[in-house]
Design a protein around this motif. Sequence first.
Motif, mmCIF file in Angstrom:
data_model
loop_
_atom_site.group_PDB
_atom_site.id
_atom_site.type_symbol
_atom_site.label_atom_id
_atom_site.label_comp_id
_atom_site.label_asym_id
_atom_site.label_seq_id
_atom_site.Cartn_x
_atom_site.Cartn_y
_atom_site.Cartn_z
ATOM 1 N N ASP A 37 1.005 4.027 -3.065
ATOM 2 C CA ASP A 37 0.694 5.435 -2.829
ATOM 3 C C ASP A 37 1.862 6.359 -3.153
ATOM 4 O O ASP A 37 1.782 7.563 -2.919
ATOM 5 C CB ASP A 37 0.267 5.650 -1.373
ATOM 6 N N MET A 78 -2.469 3.404 7.859
ATOM 7 C CA MET A 78 -2.260 4.549 6.959
ATOM 8 C C MET A 78 -2.589 5.857 7.657
ATOM 9 O O MET A 78 -1.937 6.878 7.424
ATOM 10 C CB MET A 78 -3.127 4.390 5.705
ATOM 11 N N ARG A 114 0.828 -1.208 0.000
ATOM 12 C CA ARG A 114 0.000 0.000 0.000
ATOM 13 C C ARG A 114 0.861 1.255 0.000
ATOM 14 O O ARG A 114 0.577 2.218 -0.741
ATOM 15 C CB ARG A 114 -0.915 -0.022 1.222
ATOM 16 N N PHE A 115 1.915 1.259 0.801
ATOM 17 C CA PHE A 115 2.799 2.434 0.827
ATOM 18 C C PHE A 115 3.422 2.670 -0.552
ATOM 19 O O PHE A 115 3.473 3.803 -1.041
ATOM 20 C CB PHE A 115 3.907 2.244 1.860
#
Length: 334
Positions: free
Chosen positions: A29, A237, A25-26
Motif C-alpha cells: 500500500d 488495516m 500489505r503495508f
Amino acid sequence: MGTIQIMQILVTGGAGFIGGHLAQRFAADGHDVVVLDNRDPFYDLDIKQHNVDAGQEAARNSDGSYEFIEGDVRDAELVTDLVADADYVYHQAAQAGVRPSVKNPRKYDEVNVNGTLNLLDACRDEGIERFVMASSSSVYGKPQYLPYDEQHPTTPVSPYGASKLAAERYACAYSEVYDLSTVALRYFTVYGPRMRPNMAISNFVSRCHNGEPPVIYGDGTQTRDFTYIEDVIDANMTLLHEDAADGKAVNIGSTDNIEIKTLATEIRDQIDPDLDLVYEERHDADAEHTHAATDRAEELLGYDPDHTIREGVAKFIDWYRDNRDWYEPLVRQS
C-alpha cells in the motif's frame, strides 16, 4: 480518490505468519515498513524467509519501502531506537505455542510480557499514533458460555494464555494512564498461506496430500473458530485510521466454528476421500471449545469477515498445491 497518507510502520514479529502478511500489505500500500524479528527457530526458518521475501517484493512493486532488522523485543535499547522512527507499531512478536509454554513458562513471560512492556514504554515516550498488538483467544480459558464476548471472564489455562493476557492488560492500562492509543486484537486460530506448519489445518492438508490419515487429538468434538488471514489483515488495516477501539481488547474471529473431526473430514474429502481418520490422546493445555462473538469488532472497526471455514480451507488447499515444493517438507518435519 484521495492519496494514501504514507506511514512509518514498525511490525514486530514481521517474519512470522500474521506479521509477515501485515508487513507485506503495508508495503504494497506504499507505506514505509520496518520489520523486527529474532528469527526464532520455533518452526522452519525458510518459511519465515518467504514472509520476508514477500514483503520485500511488495515494496519493490509499490512506492513503499521494507527494511528487515534481526533483533529481539527483549532488547529495550534496540526497541527504543526503532520506535523513535515509527508512526504506528504493530506488535505481532511473541513466543508462540500453548503446549510448549507448559514446559518453559518463564520464557513466555520474558518475551510476551517484558518484550511488550519494552515496546509500550518506547511508544509512550515517543508519543506514537497507535500501538496495535496481537492477543489471543487463549486469554479466555474454559468457557462459562459461548460464544466468548469481551466481557467473558479471562481465566487462561496455559502459561501462553496467561502471558498474552498480561501483555494486553498492560497495553490497555497504558492507554488509560498515559493517554497512549492502544488496541489488543484477540485472534481466534488464524490460518492461510504461509501459516505456521504445526497447526491443525496445515498438518491435515500435508498428511492427506501424502496419503497419510489426518491425526486428531482427543475425540474430535473440540470446536474452533478458524479465522482466515485476509480477514485478520483487514481488521488491522482499519486501525490505521479508526480510533474507536482505543484502549480496548477486541475479538477477531470468523463467521462460524467447526468441530475438529468435521474439519479433518472436510480436508480429507477434498484431497483423498479414501483415507481414514486417526485419533490420539488429547493435550491437557488445549482448549475444549473456542467461538468468538465479533459484535464489538463490527461496531468499532466495521469488521465483517467474509470467509467461512470451508471457503478459507479451499483457498488454503489451492495455495498449498501451488507451493508444495518449498512448503510441504517443512510441514512434514514439524
